[in-house]
Design a protein around this motif. Structure first.
Motif, PDB file in Angstrom:
ATOM      1  N   SER A  95      58.898 -51.426  87.138  1.00  0.00           N
ATOM      2  CA  SER A  95      57.809 -50.645  86.554  1.00  0.00           C
ATOM      3  C   SER A  95      56.571 -51.534  86.356  1.00  0.00           C
ATOM      4  O   SER A  95      56.676 -52.753  86.258  1.00  0.00           O
ATOM      5  N   ILE A  96      55.438 -50.889  86.327  1.00  0.00           N
ATOM      6  CA  ILE A  96      54.182 -51.620  86.165  1.00  0.00           C
ATOM      7  C   ILE A  96      53.354 -51.017  85.035  1.00  0.00           C
ATOM      8  O   ILE A  96      53.589 -49.886  84.618  1.00  0.00           O
ATOM      9  N   GLU A  97      52.403 -51.818  84.565  1.00  0.00           N
ATOM     10  CA  GLU A  97      51.401 -51.340  83.629  1.00  0.00           C
ATOM     11  C   GLU A  97      50.051 -51.540  84.296  1.00  0.00           C
ATOM     12  O   GLU A  97      49.857 -52.558  84.970  1.00  0.00           O
ATOM     13  N   ILE A  98      49.126 -50.604  84.084  1.00  0.00           N
ATOM     14  CA  ILE A  98      47.755 -50.812  84.550  1.00  0.00           C
ATOM     15  C   ILE A  98      46.843 -50.627  83.350  1.00  0.00           C
ATOM     16  O   ILE A  98      46.921 -49.606  82.665  1.00  0.00           O
ATOM     17  N   TYR A  99      46.048 -51.634  83.036  1.00  0.00           N
ATOM     18  CA  TYR A  99      45.180 -51.515  81.851  1.00  0.00           C
ATOM     19  C   TYR A  99      43.818 -52.162  82.084  1.00  0.00           C
ATOM     20  O   TYR A  99      43.653 -53.015  82.959  1.00  0.00           O
ATOM     21  N   LEU A 140      46.792 -54.920  86.998  1.00  0.00           N
ATOM     22  CA  LEU A 140      48.104 -54.360  87.304  1.00  0.00           C
ATOM     23  C   LEU A 140      49.093 -55.450  86.944  1.00  0.00           C
ATOM     24  O   LEU A 140      48.990 -56.577  87.447  1.00  0.00           O
ATOM     25  N   SER A 141      50.036 -55.135  86.061  1.00  0.00           N
ATOM     26  CA  SER A 141      50.974 -56.149  85.602  1.00  0.00           C
ATOM     27  C   SER A 141      52.399 -55.627  85.786  1.00  0.00           C
ATOM     28  O   SER A 141      52.706 -54.501  85.425  1.00  0.00           O
ATOM     29  N   CYS A 188      56.274 -55.430  84.943  1.00  0.00           N
ATOM     30  CA  CYS A 188      57.132 -55.645  83.776  1.00  0.00           C
ATOM     31  C   CYS A 188      58.414 -56.357  84.215  1.00  0.00           C
ATOM     32  O   CYS A 188      58.749 -56.376  85.391  1.00  0.00           O
ATOM     33  N   ASN A 198      50.910 -60.542  88.213  1.00  0.00           N
ATOM     34  CA  ASN A 198      49.874 -59.563  87.877  1.00  0.00           C
ATOM     35  C   ASN A 198      48.659 -59.759  88.781  1.00  0.00           C
ATOM     36  O   ASN A 198      48.542 -60.775  89.467  1.00  0.00           O
ATOM     37  N   SER A 250      42.524 -47.272  89.019  1.00  0.00           N
ATOM     38  CA  SER A 250      43.936 -47.273  88.628  1.00  0.00           C
ATOM     39  C   SER A 250      44.770 -46.536  89.661  1.00  0.00           C
ATOM     40  O   SER A 250      45.853 -46.980  90.039  1.00  0.00           O
ATOM     41  N   GLU A 303      47.772 -48.023  91.852  1.00  0.00           N
ATOM     42  CA  GLU A 303      49.106 -47.444  91.762  1.00  0.00           C
ATOM     43  C   GLU A 303      49.617 -47.027  93.144  1.00  0.00           C
ATOM     44  O   GLU A 303      50.772 -47.274  93.496  1.00  0.00           O
ATOM     45  N   GLU A 324      45.524 -56.793  74.186  1.00  0.00           N
ATOM     46  CA  GLU A 324      46.588 -57.106  73.224  1.00  0.00           C
ATOM     47  C   GLU A 324      46.199 -56.744  71.784  1.00  0.00           C
ATOM     48  O   GLU A 324      46.860 -57.179  70.838  1.00  0.00           O
TER      49      GLU A 324
END
Lengths: 225, 326
Positions: free
Chosen positions: A2-6, A15-16, A18, A55, A72, A76, B189
Protein backbone atom coordinates in the motif's frame (compact mmCIF):
# COMPACT_ATOMS: atom_id res chain seq x y z
CA UNK A 1 2.23 -2.87 -1.11
CA UNK A 2 0.00 0.00 0.00
CA UNK A 3 1.05 3.58 -0.57
CA UNK A 4 0.32 7.03 0.80
CA UNK A 5 0.22 10.16 -1.33
CA UNK A 6 0.40 13.49 0.49
CA UNK A 7 1.22 17.15 -0.07
CA UNK A 8 4.32 18.86 1.27
CA UNK A 9 3.07 22.43 1.42
CA UNK A 10 2.24 24.01 -1.93
CA UNK A 11 5.40 22.83 -3.67
CA UNK A 12 5.66 19.14 -2.99
CA UNK A 13 3.74 15.94 -3.39
CA UNK A 14 5.07 12.64 -2.11
CA UNK A 15 4.29 9.04 -2.89
CA UNK A 16 5.48 6.92 0.01
CA UNK A 17 5.45 3.13 0.22
CA UNK A 18 4.23 1.67 3.53
CA UNK A 19 5.87 -1.30 5.23
CA UNK A 20 9.45 -2.54 5.16
CA UNK A 21 11.94 -0.88 2.83
CA UNK A 22 12.59 -3.06 -0.20
CA UNK A 23 14.58 -2.88 -3.38
CA UNK A 24 11.57 -4.09 -5.38
CA UNK A 25 9.55 -1.07 -4.18
CA UNK A 26 12.48 1.23 -4.83
CA UNK A 27 12.58 -0.02 -8.43
CA UNK A 28 8.92 0.88 -8.77
CA UNK A 29 9.72 4.32 -7.37
CA UNK A 30 12.40 4.85 -10.07
CA UNK A 31 10.02 3.62 -12.74
CA UNK A 32 7.24 5.96 -11.60
CA UNK A 33 9.81 8.80 -11.63
CA UNK A 34 10.70 7.98 -15.24
CA UNK A 35 7.04 7.95 -16.28
CA UNK A 36 6.44 11.31 -14.58
CA UNK A 37 9.46 12.77 -16.38
CA UNK A 38 8.01 11.84 -19.75
CA UNK A 39 4.37 12.58 -18.94
CA UNK A 40 2.74 15.24 -21.11
CA UNK A 41 -0.10 15.77 -18.64
CA UNK A 42 2.26 17.20 -16.03
CA UNK A 43 4.38 19.38 -18.30
CA UNK A 44 5.19 22.76 -16.77
CA UNK A 45 4.25 21.55 -13.33
CA UNK A 46 7.20 19.39 -12.29
CA UNK A 47 10.44 21.11 -11.32
CA UNK A 48 12.28 18.05 -10.01
CA UNK A 49 11.67 14.37 -9.38
CA UNK A 50 13.42 13.28 -6.21
CA UNK A 51 13.49 9.66 -5.06
CA UNK A 52 14.06 9.09 -1.35
CA UNK A 53 14.05 5.87 0.67
CA UNK A 54 11.02 4.01 -0.76
CA UNK A 55 9.38 7.32 -1.60
CA UNK A 56 9.21 9.81 -4.45
CA UNK A 57 8.77 13.55 -4.01
CA UNK A 58 7.77 15.75 -6.92
CA UNK A 59 8.93 19.34 -6.53
CA UNK A 60 6.11 21.37 -8.05
CA UNK A 61 6.03 24.72 -9.79
CA UNK A 62 3.97 26.85 -7.36
CA UNK A 63 2.85 29.20 -10.14
CA UNK A 64 1.21 26.38 -12.06
CA UNK A 65 -2.56 26.52 -11.93
CA UNK A 66 -3.31 22.83 -12.45
CA UNK A 67 -4.88 20.70 -9.80
CA UNK A 68 -2.96 18.76 -7.20
CA UNK A 69 -5.60 16.02 -7.25
CA UNK A 70 -4.63 15.40 -10.85
CA UNK A 71 -1.01 14.87 -9.82
CA UNK A 72 -2.05 12.37 -7.14
CA UNK A 73 -4.14 10.51 -9.68
CA UNK A 74 -1.26 10.33 -12.14
CA UNK A 75 1.08 9.08 -9.39
CA UNK A 76 -1.42 6.47 -8.32
CA UNK A 77 -2.00 5.31 -11.88
CA UNK A 78 1.73 4.87 -12.51
CA UNK A 79 2.21 3.08 -9.19
CA UNK A 80 -0.53 0.59 -10.11
CA UNK A 81 1.10 0.05 -13.48
CA UNK A 82 4.49 -0.47 -11.83
CA UNK A 83 3.02 -3.27 -9.73
CA UNK A 84 2.20 -5.18 -12.89
CA UNK A 85 5.77 -5.04 -14.18
CA UNK A 86 8.88 -7.07 -13.51
CA UNK A 87 11.50 -4.36 -13.05
CA UNK A 88 14.39 -6.44 -11.76
CA UNK A 89 16.24 -6.38 -15.10
CA UNK A 90 15.26 -2.87 -16.18
CA UNK A 91 16.97 -1.18 -13.28
CA UNK A 92 20.35 -2.80 -13.21
CA UNK A 93 21.65 0.65 -14.11
CA UNK A 94 25.35 1.05 -14.81
CA UNK A 95 27.84 -0.80 -12.60
CA UNK A 96 30.86 1.24 -11.57
CA UNK A 97 33.84 -0.16 -9.68
CA UNK A 98 35.24 2.13 -7.02
CA UNK A 99 38.90 1.48 -6.12
CA UNK A 100 39.44 2.07 -2.41
CA UNK A 101 42.56 2.33 -0.27
CA UNK A 102 41.46 0.79 3.03
CA UNK A 103 43.05 1.52 6.41
CA UNK A 104 46.08 3.54 7.44
CA UNK A 105 45.65 7.31 7.27
CA UNK A 106 43.03 6.84 4.56
CA UNK A 107 40.82 4.73 6.82
CA UNK A 108 41.51 5.67 10.43
CA UNK A 109 38.64 3.60 11.84
CA UNK A 110 39.31 0.34 9.94
CA UNK A 111 41.07 -1.47 12.79
CA UNK A 112 38.57 -0.35 15.39
CA UNK A 113 35.56 -1.42 13.29
CA UNK A 114 37.19 -4.82 12.67
CA UNK A 115 37.79 -5.14 16.41
CA UNK A 116 34.13 -4.29 17.17
CA UNK A 117 33.05 -7.22 15.01
CA UNK A 118 35.83 -9.54 16.22
CA UNK A 119 37.28 -10.05 12.76
CA UNK A 120 40.55 -9.13 11.06
CA UNK A 121 40.85 -5.91 9.06
CA UNK A 122 41.34 -8.01 5.91
CA UNK A 123 38.12 -9.93 6.61
CA UNK A 124 36.27 -6.64 7.11
CA UNK A 125 37.55 -5.37 3.77
CA UNK A 126 36.49 -8.65 2.16
CA UNK A 127 32.97 -8.29 3.55
CA UNK A 128 32.80 -4.66 2.40
CA UNK A 129 34.00 -5.40 -1.16
CA UNK A 130 31.89 -8.53 -1.71
CA UNK A 131 28.40 -7.10 -2.48
CA UNK A 132 27.18 -5.21 -5.49
CA UNK A 133 25.54 -2.19 -3.88
CA UNK A 134 22.52 -0.45 -5.34
CA UNK A 135 22.10 3.33 -5.38
CA UNK A 136 18.67 3.88 -3.80
CA UNK A 137 18.86 7.64 -4.15
CA UNK A 138 21.24 10.60 -4.17
CA UNK A 139 20.82 13.27 -1.52
CA UNK A 140 22.15 15.22 1.45
CA UNK A 141 25.08 16.64 -0.52
CA UNK A 142 26.03 16.64 -4.22
CA UNK A 143 26.73 13.08 -5.38
CA UNK A 144 26.16 11.48 -1.96
CA UNK A 145 24.70 8.00 -2.61
CA UNK A 146 22.36 6.08 -0.33
CA UNK A 147 23.34 2.44 -0.92
CA UNK A 148 21.52 -0.79 -0.25
CA UNK A 149 23.38 -4.03 0.33
CA UNK A 150 25.76 -3.68 3.28
CA UNK A 151 26.46 -7.08 4.91
CA UNK A 152 24.45 -7.01 8.20
CA UNK A 153 27.37 -8.62 10.06
CA UNK A 154 29.39 -5.40 9.66
CA UNK A 155 26.70 -2.86 10.51
CA UNK A 156 28.47 -0.45 12.89
CA UNK A 157 27.20 2.38 15.06
CA UNK A 158 28.29 5.88 14.13
CA UNK A 159 31.19 7.36 16.11
CA UNK A 160 30.23 8.75 19.52
CA UNK A 161 31.79 12.10 18.59
CA UNK A 162 31.40 13.11 14.95
CA UNK A 163 34.51 14.44 13.20
CA UNK A 164 34.41 18.09 12.23
CA UNK A 165 36.14 17.41 8.94
CA UNK A 166 36.20 14.28 6.82
CA UNK A 167 38.24 14.43 3.60
CA UNK A 168 36.55 14.08 0.21
CA UNK A 169 36.44 10.47 -1.00
CA UNK A 170 36.15 9.00 2.51
CA UNK A 171 34.48 5.59 2.52
CA UNK A 172 32.50 4.96 5.67
CA UNK A 173 30.02 2.80 7.53
CA UNK A 174 27.22 4.45 9.51
CA UNK A 175 24.79 1.99 11.11
CA UNK A 176 23.31 -0.15 8.34
CA UNK A 177 24.60 2.17 5.65
CA UNK A 178 27.83 2.48 3.75
CA UNK A 179 28.89 5.13 1.30
CA UNK A 180 31.32 7.78 0.21
CA UNK A 181 31.57 11.44 1.24
CA UNK A 182 31.94 13.10 -2.21
CA UNK A 183 33.26 16.34 -0.71
CA UNK A 184 34.89 17.44 2.50
CA UNK A 185 32.27 17.43 5.21
CA UNK A 186 31.69 16.98 8.92
CA UNK A 187 30.50 13.46 9.63
CA UNK A 188 29.88 10.76 12.19
CA UNK A 189 30.49 7.65 10.08
CA UNK A 190 33.31 5.20 10.76
CA UNK A 191 35.89 5.94 8.06
CA UNK A 192 37.47 2.74 6.75
CA UNK A 193 39.04 3.92 3.48
CA UNK A 194 39.28 6.51 0.75
CA UNK A 195 38.68 6.61 -2.98
CA UNK A 196 40.11 8.98 -5.56
CA UNK A 197 37.11 8.50 -7.83
CA UNK A 198 35.15 11.75 -8.07
CA UNK A 199 31.48 11.18 -7.24
CA UNK A 200 30.53 14.70 -8.27
CA UNK A 201 32.11 17.01 -10.83
CA UNK A 202 30.33 20.11 -12.13
CA UNK A 203 32.41 19.92 -15.30
CA UNK A 204 30.92 16.57 -16.31
CA UNK A 205 27.84 16.58 -18.53
CA UNK A 206 25.99 14.76 -15.74
CA UNK A 207 27.78 16.05 -12.63
CA UNK A 208 26.71 13.20 -10.32
CA UNK A 209 28.63 9.96 -11.10
CA UNK A 210 25.70 7.91 -9.82
CA UNK A 211 22.00 8.29 -10.36
CA UNK A 212 19.24 6.32 -8.62
CA UNK A 213 19.23 2.69 -9.83
CA UNK A 214 22.96 2.53 -10.62
CA UNK A 215 25.19 -0.07 -9.01
CA UNK A 216 28.53 0.14 -7.32
CA UNK A 217 31.23 -2.30 -6.22
CA UNK A 218 34.11 -1.34 -3.95
CA UNK A 219 37.44 -2.84 -5.01
CA UNK A 220 40.36 -2.95 -2.56
CA UNK A 221 43.25 -1.14 -4.21
CA UNK A 222 45.31 -1.48 -1.07
CA UNK A 223 44.82 -2.39 2.57
CA UNK A 224 47.11 -0.43 4.87
CA UNK A 225 47.49 -1.80 8.38
CA UNK B 1 33.57 46.83 -13.16
CA UNK B 2 32.52 47.00 -9.51
CA UNK B 3 35.06 46.57 -6.72
CA UNK B 4 34.35 45.31 -3.23
CA UNK B 5 35.76 47.75 -0.66
CA UNK B 6 34.04 46.21 2.36
CA UNK B 7 32.49 42.78 1.83
CA UNK B 8 30.53 42.55 5.08
CA UNK B 9 29.80 39.13 6.55
CA UNK B 10 27.75 37.47 3.85
CA UNK B 11 27.67 38.94 0.37
CA UNK B 12 26.98 36.57 -2.51
CA UNK B 13 25.81 36.45 -6.10
CA UNK B 14 22.31 34.98 -6.32
CA UNK B 15 19.61 34.34 -8.87
CA UNK B 16 16.46 32.19 -8.53
CA UNK B 17 18.62 29.15 -7.81
CA UNK B 18 19.49 25.72 -9.17
CA UNK B 19 16.00 24.38 -9.55
CA UNK B 20 16.23 20.87 -10.94
CA UNK B 21 19.20 19.09 -9.39
CA UNK B 22 17.84 17.83 -6.07
CA UNK B 23 17.89 14.28 -7.47
CA UNK B 24 21.71 14.64 -7.68
CA UNK B 25 21.94 15.91 -4.12
CA UNK B 26 22.24 19.56 -5.13
CA UNK B 27 19.85 21.92 -3.34
CA UNK B 28 18.31 25.02 -4.88
CA UNK B 29 20.28 27.80 -3.20
CA UNK B 30 19.31 31.16 -4.79
CA UNK B 31 18.02 34.39 -3.22
CA UNK B 32 16.27 34.15 0.15
CA UNK B 33 13.87 36.90 -0.99
CA UNK B 34 13.16 36.10 -4.63
CA UNK B 35 10.60 38.93 -4.91
CA UNK B 36 13.18 41.58 -4.02
CA UNK B 37 15.77 40.01 -6.32
CA UNK B 38 13.25 40.13 -9.16
CA UNK B 39 12.35 43.71 -8.36
CA UNK B 40 15.99 44.87 -8.21
CA UNK B 41 16.66 43.32 -11.60
CA UNK B 42 13.52 44.64 -13.29
CA UNK B 43 14.22 48.17 -12.03
CA UNK B 44 17.47 48.24 -14.00
CA UNK B 45 15.98 46.51 -17.04
CA UNK B 46 17.37 43.00 -16.45
CA UNK B 47 15.42 39.75 -16.64
CA UNK B 48 14.22 38.97 -13.10
CA UNK B 49 16.48 35.92 -12.81
CA UNK B 50 19.74 37.81 -13.55
CA UNK B 51 22.61 37.44 -11.07
CA UNK B 52 22.57 40.22 -8.46
CA UNK B 53 24.17 40.70 -5.06
CA UNK B 54 22.51 39.39 -1.94
CA UNK B 55 23.95 41.37 0.95
CA UNK B 56 23.51 40.58 4.62
CA UNK B 57 23.08 44.09 5.95
CA UNK B 58 23.86 43.25 9.57
CA UNK B 59 27.27 44.89 9.02
CA UNK B 60 28.25 47.69 6.60
CA UNK B 61 29.09 46.77 3.02
CA UNK B 62 30.76 49.07 0.50
CA UNK B 63 31.36 48.94 -3.25
CA UNK B 64 33.35 51.15 -5.64
CA UNK B 65 32.15 51.52 -9.23
CA UNK B 66 34.85 51.74 -11.90
CA UNK B 67 32.31 52.63 -14.57
CA UNK B 68 29.09 54.56 -14.98
CA UNK B 69 26.20 52.31 -14.07
CA UNK B 70 22.51 52.23 -13.18
CA UNK B 71 21.93 50.33 -9.96
CA UNK B 72 19.00 49.44 -7.73
CA UNK B 73 18.70 48.33 -4.12
CA UNK B 74 15.70 46.41 -2.78
CA UNK B 75 14.93 44.14 0.15
CA UNK B 76 15.68 45.10 3.74
CA UNK B 77 15.32 48.68 4.86
CA UNK B 78 19.06 49.31 5.25
CA UNK B 79 20.60 52.76 4.93
CA UNK B 80 22.02 53.43 1.46
CA UNK B 81 24.87 55.95 1.21
CA UNK B 82 26.17 57.08 -2.15
CA UNK B 83 29.67 58.55 -2.27
CA UNK B 84 29.74 59.04 1.50
CA UNK B 85 27.00 61.67 1.41
CA UNK B 86 23.88 61.26 -0.60
CA UNK B 87 21.15 59.05 0.68
CA UNK B 88 20.04 56.36 -1.75
CA UNK B 89 16.43 55.19 -2.05
CA UNK B 90 15.08 51.69 -1.76
CA UNK B 91 13.16 50.43 -4.71
CA UNK B 92 14.60 53.08 -7.03
CA UNK B 93 17.11 52.89 -9.77
CA UNK B 94 19.95 55.33 -9.36
CA UNK B 95 22.71 56.43 -11.70
CA UNK B 96 26.17 55.85 -10.24
CA UNK B 97 29.11 57.64 -11.85
CA UNK B 98 32.51 56.09 -12.38
CA UNK B 99 34.50 56.50 -9.15
CA UNK B 100 31.49 56.69 -6.85
CA UNK B 101 30.91 54.35 -3.91
CA UNK B 102 27.72 52.73 -2.67
CA UNK B 103 27.50 51.73 0.96
CA UNK B 104 24.75 49.71 2.65
CA UNK B 105 24.53 50.11 6.42
CA UNK B 106 22.41 48.40 9.05
CA UNK B 107 19.33 50.36 10.14
CA UNK B 108 16.77 49.82 12.87
CA UNK B 109 14.42 46.93 12.14
CA UNK B 110 15.92 46.61 8.70
CA UNK B 111 15.86 42.86 8.18
CA UNK B 112 18.61 40.55 7.05
CA UNK B 113 19.12 40.83 3.31
CA UNK B 114 19.22 43.46 0.60
CA UNK B 115 19.61 43.02 -3.14
CA UNK B 116 21.81 45.17 -5.34
CA UNK B 117 21.38 44.82 -9.08
CA UNK B 118 23.30 46.57 -11.86
CA UNK B 119 21.95 47.32 -15.34
CA UNK B 120 23.18 44.53 -17.61
CA UNK B 121 23.75 42.17 -14.69
CA UNK B 122 27.01 40.89 -13.24
CA UNK B 123 29.14 38.93 -15.67
CA UNK B 124 29.84 35.78 -13.64
CA UNK B 125 29.96 32.04 -14.22
CA UNK B 126 26.90 29.90 -14.67
CA UNK B 127 27.22 26.55 -12.92
CA UNK B 128 24.51 23.90 -13.41
CA UNK B 129 22.09 26.39 -14.99
CA UNK B 130 22.41 28.99 -12.22
CA UNK B 131 24.61 31.86 -11.10
CA UNK B 132 23.69 31.29 -7.47
CA UNK B 133 26.36 30.89 -4.83
CA UNK B 134 26.02 27.60 -2.98
CA UNK B 135 28.48 28.17 -0.14
CA UNK B 136 28.22 24.76 1.49
CA UNK B 137 28.57 22.77 -1.74
CA UNK B 138 31.09 25.16 -3.28
CA UNK B 139 29.16 25.83 -6.45
CA UNK B 140 28.49 28.96 -8.45
CA UNK B 141 28.95 32.59 -7.46
CA UNK B 142 31.54 35.04 -8.77
CA UNK B 143 34.34 32.46 -8.95
CA UNK B 144 32.19 29.43 -9.65
CA UNK B 145 33.31 27.73 -6.43
CA UNK B 146 30.77 29.06 -3.93
CA UNK B 147 33.07 31.81 -2.63
CA UNK B 148 31.66 34.73 -0.67
CA UNK B 149 32.62 38.16 -1.97
CA UNK B 150 35.76 39.50 -0.37
CA UNK B 151 37.51 42.84 -0.14
CA UNK B 152 39.29 43.53 -3.42
CA UNK B 153 37.08 41.28 -5.55
CA UNK B 154 36.15 42.87 -8.85
CA UNK B 155 32.97 41.96 -10.65
CA UNK B 156 32.58 42.57 -14.36
CA UNK B 157 29.26 44.04 -15.50
CA UNK B 158 27.57 43.03 -18.75
CA UNK B 159 26.63 45.68 -21.25
CA UNK B 160 22.98 46.63 -20.71
CA UNK B 161 20.65 45.68 -23.53
CA UNK B 162 18.76 48.96 -23.44
CA UNK B 163 19.24 52.50 -22.35
CA UNK B 164 17.81 53.89 -19.13
CA UNK B 165 17.04 57.60 -19.18
CA UNK B 166 15.95 58.48 -15.69
CA UNK B 167 15.43 57.29 -12.14
CA UNK B 168 12.20 55.47 -11.43
CA UNK B 169 10.96 53.97 -8.19
CA UNK B 170 8.38 51.39 -7.32
CA UNK B 171 6.47 50.68 -4.17
CA UNK B 172 8.24 47.94 -2.27
CA UNK B 173 6.33 44.77 -1.53
CA UNK B 174 8.16 44.15 1.68
CA UNK B 175 8.89 47.68 2.93
CA UNK B 176 6.34 47.80 5.69
CA UNK B 177 6.85 44.27 6.84
CA UNK B 178 7.59 44.44 10.54
CA UNK B 179 4.96 42.17 12.05
CA UNK B 180 7.03 38.97 11.79
CA UNK B 181 3.99 36.84 11.15
CA UNK B 182 4.46 34.06 8.65
CA UNK B 183 1.51 32.14 7.26
CA UNK B 184 2.15 28.41 6.94
CA UNK B 185 0.48 25.23 5.74
CA UNK B 186 0.29 22.13 7.93
CA UNK B 187 3.23 19.82 7.41
CA UNK B 188 2.86 16.12 6.59
CA UNK B 189 3.72 15.09 10.19
CA UNK B 190 1.68 17.82 11.93
CA UNK B 191 -0.72 15.29 13.45
CA UNK B 192 2.10 13.35 15.08
CA UNK B 193 2.76 16.22 17.50
CA UNK B 194 0.86 16.23 20.76
CA UNK B 195 -2.06 18.62 21.18
CA UNK B 196 -0.16 21.05 23.39
CA UNK B 197 2.72 21.24 20.89
CA UNK B 198 0.35 21.80 17.98
CA UNK B 199 -1.19 24.73 19.83
CA UNK B 200 2.10 26.12 21.05
CA UNK B 201 3.56 26.13 17.55
CA UNK B 202 0.98 28.72 16.49
CA UNK B 203 0.34 30.58 19.71
CA UNK B 204 3.84 31.25 20.91
CA UNK B 205 6.46 33.55 19.53
CA UNK B 206 9.64 31.84 18.35
CA UNK B 207 12.97 33.56 18.67
CA UNK B 208 15.43 33.43 15.78
CA UNK B 209 18.67 31.81 16.96
CA UNK B 210 21.97 33.48 16.14
CA UNK B 211 22.95 30.05 14.86
CA UNK B 212 20.97 30.63 11.66
CA UNK B 213 22.21 31.02 8.12
CA UNK B 214 21.28 30.56 4.46
CA UNK B 215 20.89 26.82 5.05
CA UNK B 216 18.51 26.95 7.96
CA UNK B 217 16.86 29.28 10.43
CA UNK B 218 16.83 27.83 13.94
CA UNK B 219 13.98 28.79 16.24
CA UNK B 220 14.06 28.82 20.02
CA UNK B 221 11.09 28.33 22.31
CA UNK B 222 9.29 25.70 24.32
CA UNK B 223 10.13 22.23 23.12
CA UNK B 224 7.71 20.60 20.65
CA UNK B 225 6.95 16.94 21.33
CA UNK B 226 5.45 14.14 19.30
CA UNK B 227 3.10 11.65 20.91
CA UNK B 228 2.84 9.51 17.81
CA UNK B 229 6.44 9.27 16.65
CA UNK B 230 6.55 7.22 13.49
CA UNK B 231 9.70 6.22 11.72
CA UNK B 232 10.72 8.80 9.12
CA UNK B 233 12.57 7.87 5.99
CA UNK B 234 14.73 10.30 4.07
CA UNK B 235 12.84 12.12 1.36
CA UNK B 236 13.21 15.21 -0.77
CA UNK B 237 13.02 18.51 1.14
CA UNK B 238 13.07 22.15 0.07
CA UNK B 239 13.14 25.75 1.24
CA UNK B 240 10.34 26.59 3.67
CA UNK B 241 9.89 23.13 5.16
CA UNK B 242 9.83 23.42 8.98
CA UNK B 243 11.41 20.36 10.56
CA UNK B 244 11.46 19.45 14.22
CA UNK B 245 14.62 17.52 15.15
CA UNK B 246 14.76 15.53 18.43
CA UNK B 247 15.69 18.72 20.33
CA UNK B 248 12.08 19.87 19.80
CA UNK B 249 13.29 23.24 18.50
CA UNK B 250 11.96 23.92 14.97
CA UNK B 251 14.32 24.43 12.06
CA UNK B 252 13.15 26.32 8.97
CA UNK B 253 14.96 25.07 5.89
CA UNK B 254 16.23 28.10 3.99
CA UNK B 255 17.39 28.67 0.41
CA UNK B 256 20.63 26.72 0.75
CA UNK B 257 19.16 23.67 2.47
CA UNK B 258 20.12 20.09 1.68
CA UNK B 259 18.11 18.13 -0.91
CA UNK B 260 16.87 15.29 1.32
CA UNK B 261 16.03 15.03 5.00
CA UNK B 262 14.35 12.83 7.53
CA UNK B 263 12.99 14.91 10.42
CA UNK B 264 9.24 15.30 10.99
CA UNK B 265 7.75 18.37 9.33
CA UNK B 266 5.30 20.30 11.45
CA UNK B 267 4.62 22.98 8.83
CA UNK B 268 5.62 24.26 5.41
CA UNK B 269 5.97 27.93 4.41
CA UNK B 270 4.22 28.41 1.05
CA UNK B 271 5.92 30.11 -1.88
CA UNK B 272 4.03 33.37 -1.28
CA UNK B 273 5.53 33.75 2.23
CA UNK B 274 9.13 32.67 1.59
CA UNK B 275 10.39 36.23 1.07
CA UNK B 276 9.70 36.98 4.74
CA UNK B 277 12.64 34.78 5.71
CA UNK B 278 14.88 37.63 4.59
CA UNK B 279 13.50 39.84 7.36
CA UNK B 280 14.37 37.67 10.34
CA UNK B 281 17.68 38.64 11.90
CA UNK B 282 18.92 36.85 15.02
CA UNK B 283 16.91 37.49 18.22
CA UNK B 284 13.87 38.71 16.30
CA UNK B 285 10.62 36.96 17.18
CA UNK B 286 8.39 35.26 14.66
CA UNK B 287 4.90 33.84 14.90
CA UNK B 288 3.25 31.30 12.61
CA UNK B 289 -0.37 31.42 11.52
CA UNK B 290 -2.16 28.58 9.82
CA UNK B 291 -3.68 29.01 6.37
CA UNK B 292 -4.99 26.54 3.84
CA UNK B 293 -3.78 25.95 0.31
CA UNK B 294 -6.43 28.13 -1.22
CA UNK B 295 -5.33 31.15 0.84
CA UNK B 296 -1.71 30.39 0.04
CA UNK B 297 -2.58 30.42 -3.64
CA UNK B 298 -4.45 33.72 -3.26
CA UNK B 299 -1.43 35.26 -1.56
CA UNK B 300 0.76 34.14 -4.42
CA UNK B 301 -1.68 35.72 -6.86
CA UNK B 302 -1.52 39.01 -4.95
CA UNK B 303 2.27 38.86 -5.20
CA UNK B 304 2.06 38.16 -8.92
CA UNK B 305 -0.35 41.07 -9.42
CA UNK B 306 2.03 43.34 -7.57
CA UNK B 307 4.90 42.29 -9.82
CA UNK B 308 2.71 42.83 -12.87
CA UNK B 309 1.88 46.34 -11.68
CA UNK B 310 5.61 46.99 -11.35
CA UNK B 311 6.15 45.77 -14.90
CA UNK B 312 3.42 48.16 -16.03
CA UNK B 313 5.05 51.15 -14.31
CA UNK B 314 8.45 50.30 -15.71
CA UNK B 315 7.04 49.93 -19.21
CA UNK B 316 5.66 53.50 -19.25
CA UNK B 317 7.48 55.99 -21.47
CA UNK B 318 9.98 57.60 -19.17
CA UNK B 319 9.59 61.15 -20.41
CA UNK B 320 6.12 61.12 -18.84
CA UNK B 321 7.86 60.92 -15.49
CA UNK B 322 5.50 58.25 -14.25
CA UNK B 323 6.67 57.58 -10.77
CA UNK B 324 4.86 55.37 -8.33
CA UNK B 325 5.91 55.19 -4.74
CA UNK B 326 4.72 55.09 -1.17
Amino acid sequence: MSIEIYSVGDRGITLSVCGEVSLADQQKIWWVGEQIASSDTLKGLIIDIVPGMNNLTLFLNPYYTGSRVEVSQVLEKFWKAANELDLTEKFKGKLVEIPVTYGGEKGPDLLEVAKIHGISAKALVQKHTAPIYTVYFVGFMPGFVYLGGLDPSIHTDRRATPRLKIPAGSVGIGGSQTGVYPGESPGGWQIIGNTETSFFDVNREIPSLFLPGDQLRFVAKDVLL
Amino acid sequence: MMEVINAGILTTIQDYGRLSYAHMGVGKSGAIDGVSLHLANRLVGNPGNSPALEVSVMTPVKFLFHQDCWISVTGSNCTIIIDGRGQGWHGWRTFIKKGQTVELKPAYNSGMYSYLAVAGGFDTLKVMDSYSTDIKNRLGGHKGDGSLLQKGDRLAIKKPTHKIIQAVGVRAFSRTYISSTIFVLKGPEFDQFDDASQMRFFEEEWEISSNSNRMGIRLEGNRLMRDKPLEMRSQGVFEGVIQVPPSGQPLVLAAECQSTGGYPRIAVIPQAELWKLAYLPARKKVQFKLIDELRAKEKLEVQQQYLESVEYILAQPQRDQEVYYE
